[in-house]
Design a protein around this motif. Structure first.
Motif, PDB file in Angstrom:
ATOM      1  N   ILE A 361       0.662  -1.173   0.240  1.00 45.80           N
ATOM      2  CA  ILE A 361       0.113   0.404  -0.390  1.00 45.80           C
ATOM      3  C   ILE A 361       0.806   1.050   0.156  1.00 45.80           C
ATOM      4  O   ILE A 361       0.772   1.921  -1.063  1.00 45.80           O
ATOM      5  CB  ILE A 361      -1.226   0.079   0.917  1.00 45.80           C
ATOM      6  N   ALA A 362       1.795   1.366   0.587  1.00 49.89           N
ATOM      7  CA  ALA A 362       2.769   2.649   0.981  1.00 49.89           C
ATOM      8  C   ALA A 362       3.899   2.486  -0.430  1.00 49.89           C
ATOM      9  O   ALA A 362       3.389   3.641  -1.188  1.00 49.89           O
ATOM     10  CB  ALA A 362       3.923   2.502   1.621  1.00 49.89           C
ATOM     11  N   LEU A 363       3.725   1.498  -1.144  1.00 51.38           N
ATOM     12  CA  LEU A 363       4.548   1.331  -2.777  1.00 51.38           C
ATOM     13  C   LEU A 363       3.748   2.317  -3.573  1.00 51.38           C
ATOM     14  O   LEU A 363       3.360   2.980  -3.914  1.00 51.38           O
ATOM     15  CB  LEU A 363       5.254   0.571  -3.174  1.00 51.38           C
ATOM     16  N   LEU A 364       2.382   1.441  -3.594  1.00 51.89           N
ATOM     17  CA  LEU A 364       1.701   1.962  -4.690  1.00 51.89           C
ATOM     18  C   LEU A 364       1.182   3.259  -4.775  1.00 51.89           C
ATOM     19  O   LEU A 364       0.883   3.895  -5.336  1.00 51.89           O
ATOM     20  CB  LEU A 364       0.401   0.558  -4.640  1.00 51.89           C
ATOM     21  N   SER A 365       1.205   3.904  -2.982  1.00 50.42           N
ATOM     22  CA  SER A 365       0.287   5.100  -2.830  1.00 50.42           C
ATOM     23  C   SER A 365       0.979   6.453  -3.420  1.00 50.42           C
ATOM     24  O   SER A 365       0.938   7.105  -4.083  1.00 50.42           O
ATOM     25  CB  SER A 365      -0.039   4.944  -1.334  1.00 50.42           C
ATOM     26  N   LEU A 366       2.020   5.797  -3.374  1.00 47.04           N
ATOM     27  CA  LEU A 366       3.706   6.954  -3.832  1.00 47.04           C
ATOM     28  C   LEU A 366       3.679   6.903  -4.796  1.00 47.04           C
ATOM     29  O   LEU A 366       3.652   7.674  -5.562  1.00 47.04           O
ATOM     30  CB  LEU A 366       4.876   6.234  -3.047  1.00 47.04           C
ATOM     31  N   TYR A 367       2.965   5.736  -5.585  1.00 43.85           N
ATOM     32  CA  TYR A 367       2.940   5.236  -7.693  1.00 43.85           C
ATOM     33  C   TYR A 367       1.614   6.536  -7.619  1.00 43.85           C
ATOM     34  O   TYR A 367       2.239   6.970  -8.784  1.00 43.85           O
ATOM     35  CB  TYR A 367       3.802   3.957  -7.655  1.00 43.85           C
ATOM     36  N   SER A 368       0.861   6.267  -6.940  1.00 47.85           N
ATOM     37  CA  SER A 368      -0.088   6.818  -7.438  1.00 47.85           C
ATOM     38  C   SER A 368      -0.141   7.771  -7.308  1.00 47.85           C
ATOM     39  O   SER A 368      -0.968   8.991  -8.176  1.00 47.85           O
ATOM     40  CB  SER A 368      -1.429   5.941  -6.910  1.00 47.85           C
ATOM     41  N   ALA A 369       0.256   8.463  -6.171  1.00 52.44           N
ATOM     42  CA  ALA A 369       0.476   9.778  -6.231  1.00 52.44           C
ATOM     43  C   ALA A 369       1.191  10.843  -7.113  1.00 52.44           C
ATOM     44  O   ALA A 369       0.480  12.360  -7.676  1.00 52.44           O
ATOM     45  CB  ALA A 369       0.841  10.315  -4.913  1.00 52.44           C
ATOM     46  N   TYR A 370       2.371   9.791  -7.177  1.00 53.87           N
ATOM     47  CA  TYR A 370       2.911  10.427  -8.795  1.00 53.87           C
ATOM     48  C   TYR A 370       2.136  11.180  -9.971  1.00 53.87           C
ATOM     49  O   TYR A 370       2.356  11.970 -10.179  1.00 53.87           O
ATOM     50  CB  TYR A 370       4.356   9.826  -8.503  1.00 53.87           C
ATOM     51  N   ARG A 371       1.403   9.621 -10.662  1.00 55.69           N
ATOM     52  CA  ARG A 371       0.813   9.739 -11.027  1.00 55.69           C
ATOM     53  C   ARG A 371      -0.659  10.091 -11.545  1.00 55.69           C
ATOM     54  O   ARG A 371      -0.815  11.375 -12.563  1.00 55.69           O
ATOM     55  CB  ARG A 371       0.385   8.081 -11.618  1.00 55.69           C
ATOM     56  N   TYR A 372      -1.020  10.538 -10.222  1.00 62.07           N
ATOM     57  CA  TYR A 372      -2.116  11.586 -10.168  1.00 62.07           C
ATOM     58  C   TYR A 372      -1.315  13.285 -10.252  1.00 62.07           C
ATOM     59  O   TYR A 372      -2.323  13.908 -10.906  1.00 62.07           O
ATOM     60  CB  TYR A 372      -2.940  12.131  -8.975  1.00 62.07           C
ATOM     61  N   PHE A 373      -0.270  13.988  -9.756  1.00 61.17           N
ATOM     62  CA  PHE A 373       0.346  14.670 -10.060  1.00 61.17           C
ATOM     63  C   PHE A 373       0.408  14.395 -11.195  1.00 61.17           C
ATOM     64  O   PHE A 373       0.032  15.991 -12.006  1.00 61.17           O
ATOM     65  CB  PHE A 373       1.723  14.851  -8.730  1.00 61.17           C
ATOM     66  N   GLN A 374       1.028  14.323 -12.295  1.00 59.27           N
ATOM     67  CA  GLN A 374       1.728  14.136 -13.357  1.00 59.27           C
ATOM     68  C   GLN A 374       0.331  14.081 -14.256  1.00 59.27           C
ATOM     69  O   GLN A 374       0.454  15.384 -15.064  1.00 59.27           O
ATOM     70  CB  GLN A 374       2.669  12.949 -14.445  1.00 59.27           C
ATOM     71  N   ALA A 375      -0.597  13.391 -14.324  1.00 63.42           N
ATOM     72  CA  ALA A 375      -2.065  13.932 -14.735  1.00 63.42           C
ATOM     73  C   ALA A 375      -2.900  14.888 -14.284  1.00 63.42           C
ATOM     74  O   ALA A 375      -2.757  15.906 -15.275  1.00 63.42           O
ATOM     75  CB  ALA A 375      -2.462  12.568 -15.135  1.00 63.42           C
ATOM     76  N   GLN A 376      -3.171  15.543 -13.294  1.00 59.83           N
ATOM     77  CA  GLN A 376      -3.441  16.968 -12.802  1.00 59.83           C
ATOM     78  C   GLN A 376      -3.092  17.944 -12.665  1.00 59.83           C
ATOM     79  O   GLN A 376      -3.971  19.163 -13.021  1.00 59.83           O
ATOM     80  CB  GLN A 376      -3.948  16.681 -11.125  1.00 59.83           C
ATOM     81  N   ALA A 377      -1.533  18.580 -12.319  1.00 62.52           N
ATOM     82  CA  ALA A 377      -1.022  19.867 -12.688  1.00 62.52           C
ATOM     83  C   ALA A 377      -0.993  20.432 -13.540  1.00 62.52           C
ATOM     84  O   ALA A 377      -0.794  22.009 -12.926  1.00 62.52           O
ATOM     85  CB  ALA A 377       1.033  19.771 -12.485  1.00 62.52           C
ATOM     86  N   GLY A 378      -1.864  20.634 -14.542  1.00 60.88           N
ATOM     87  CA  GLY A 378      -1.935  21.780 -15.854  1.00 60.88           C
ATOM     88  C   GLY A 378      -3.330  22.127 -15.090  1.00 60.88           C
ATOM     89  O   GLY A 378      -3.355  23.402 -15.494  1.00 60.88           O
ATOM     90  N   VAL A 379      -4.091  21.034 -14.579  1.00 57.51           N
ATOM     91  CA  VAL A 379      -5.217  21.858 -14.485  1.00 57.51           C
ATOM     92  C   VAL A 379      -6.026  22.184 -12.711  1.00 57.51           C
ATOM     93  O   VAL A 379      -7.030  22.310 -12.995  1.00 57.51           O
ATOM     94  CB  VAL A 379      -6.783  20.840 -15.236  1.00 57.51           C
ATOM     95  N   ASN A 380      -5.299  21.438 -12.025  1.00 53.93           N
ATOM     96  CA  ASN A 380      -5.316  21.672 -10.197  1.00 53.93           C
ATOM     97  C   ASN A 380      -4.279  22.093  -9.768  1.00 53.93           C
ATOM     98  O   ASN A 380      -3.140  21.869 -10.192  1.00 53.93           O
ATOM     99  CB  ASN A 380      -5.381  19.971 -10.004  1.00 53.93           C
TER     100      ASN A 380
END
Length: 428
Positions: A361-380
């Motif tokens: 869960i710890a590793l997946l959450s860090l990876y998912s948070a990074y992917r979320y940042f990549q996907a949302q940074a331009g609009v959020n």
């Protein structure tokens, strides 16, 4: 004649050319302020447990205060979620959620195997309560303002602890404990404030260039410098490392995007100057740098740079059972202390399977948070929030017991960060 693009739009186009160009309006108004107050009560109330320890237990009345501060916001937010729901774009169950449900099931089985009612209730909470509340209801209540609400909640919910510490117990000794039972608790609490400040600083640095923006940057930079000074005085090396990592991630996109680095250089110079001024009085009465170096050297000479933690960790691994020992009694009976590591806590209480699942869960959450940042940074503008929270939570969790059925304010923020990635509100 079409309007010229704003600084943030140009900056986001250069940083994240693949993202969409439309930017949501920043949350504002009385509704947003009410959500911030509720979140500050929830997070600040959860952190009341940091005031005590096994050697200095809290008065039972503080636990009643804690339940009140936590329960009231949850009830109100649940009502908001059902009266004013926010639609979601997430329709499939992700791997992260499946692993979490597996973790909750194992914790519940640990309670059954060890015939421990507390462990059983914790398992039911992790299996049903956390997914329902933190992964669905609370994100549904706050929608796209959740990241901003969390950032302000982290700051405002924990700022009273820092102010009361400085006012009631000024930092004239080293390590500095403030109003807390030990200095590490102070360091973790100030790191929690720091986490919210860094999210706000990252967002402000990307705002359009206006006079108010410069004032905000100066104010946030000053508060961040003060927080670092208090962390240094607390001698909490894990909190210092977590804050430095958070600062690096918060500033990296801006450093990479600045064509004219003079603005950033002025900000850093202001921070250094503020650090010198605020530290002048304290340095005259305490020599924190020499004390910090001497404290670490003493631990090395004693053969344990982890302040006794390595023995607890080694002994817990030697005593490992598939479903653990069912409760925190294992650590109290064997060490009269906690596990001083969130994963070690889970290993001793819930066993080896739960330990591996939480590591995933710890590793997946860090990876998912990074992917979320990549996907949302331009609009959020607050897209970095889940990444900073997850990074700083797990950094400090390597030397402190941060995870629990409710945990502290930073634990609440981490669970909500998982909710952001599992329940993504639809674009307004």
């Amino acid at each position: 004649m079409p309007a010229l693009p704003t600084f943030r739009v140009l900056l986001m186009q250069n940083l994240y050319p693949s993202t969409e160009r439309s930017l949501p309006q920043p949350p504002s108004g009385l509704g947003f302020m009410a959500l911030v107050v509720l979140m500050a009560m929830l997070m600040g109330g959860a952190s009341i447990v940091a005031l005590g320890s096994t050697s200095h237990p809290l008065d039972p009345i503080w636990f009643r205060v804690r339940y009140g501060l936590v329960g009231l916001p949850l009830v109100v937010l649940m009502a908001i979620a059902f009266l004013r729901p926010v639609p979601s774009t997430q329709h499939s169950i992700s791997l992260l959620l499946w692993v979490w449900l597996g973790f909750g099931t194992v914790v519940m089985l640990s309670g059954v195997v060890n015939e421990n009612a507390k462990a059983l209730s914790d398992g039911v909470w992790f299996l049903l309560g956390v997914p329902c509340l933190f992964f669905y209801v609370l994100p549904r209540a706050m929608g796209r303002s959740l990241e901003a609400v969390m950032a302000w909640g982290l700051v405002l919910g924990h700022l009273p602890y820092g102010i009361l510490s400085v006012v009631q117990a000024p930092p004239t000794t080293f390590p500095y404990t403030g109003i807390f039972s030990n200095s590490n608790q102070l360091g973790v609490t100030i790191l929690t404030i720091n986490c919210g400040l860094l999210i706000l600083l990252n967002k402000t640095l990307l705002d359009p260039a206006k006079p108010s923006r410069a004032i905000k940057i100066m104010g946030l930079s000053g508060l961040i410098v003060v927080s670092f000074v208090l962390i240094v005085f607390s001698n909490s090396r894990t909190a210092l490392l977590g804050s430095l990592l958070g600062l690096l991630f918060a500033l990296y996109p801006v450093i990479r995007a600045f064509q004219y680095p003079r603005t950033l250089a002025r900000t850093l110079l202001f921070g250094m100057g503020f650090l010198g001024v605020t530290s002048l009085y304290w340095v005259q009465t305490v020599d924190p740098w020499a004390s910090l170096e001497r404290g670490y050297a003493d631990k090395l000479d004693a053969g344990d740079a982890f302040n006794g933690r390595s023995y607890i960790w080694q002994k817990t691994f030697e005593d490992t059972r598939l479903f653990g020992y069912g409760s925190n009694d294992y650590f109290l009976k064997n060490f009269d202390l906690g596990g001083h590591n969130s994963l070690i806590d889970i290993l001793g209480q819930s066993g080896l399977i739960a330990f591996y699942l939480m590591t995933i869960i710890a590793l997946l959450s860090l990876y998912s948070a990074y992917r979320y940042f990549q996907a949302q940074a331009g609009v959020n503008p607050y897209a970095i929030a889940p990444l900073l929270i997850s990074l700083m939570f797990w950094t400090v969790s390597m030397a402190e017991s941060m995870f629990g059925s409710l945990g502290r304010g930073l634990t609440v923020a981490y669970l909500l960060s998982l909710g952001i990635m599992l329940y993504r509100p639809a674009r307004e």
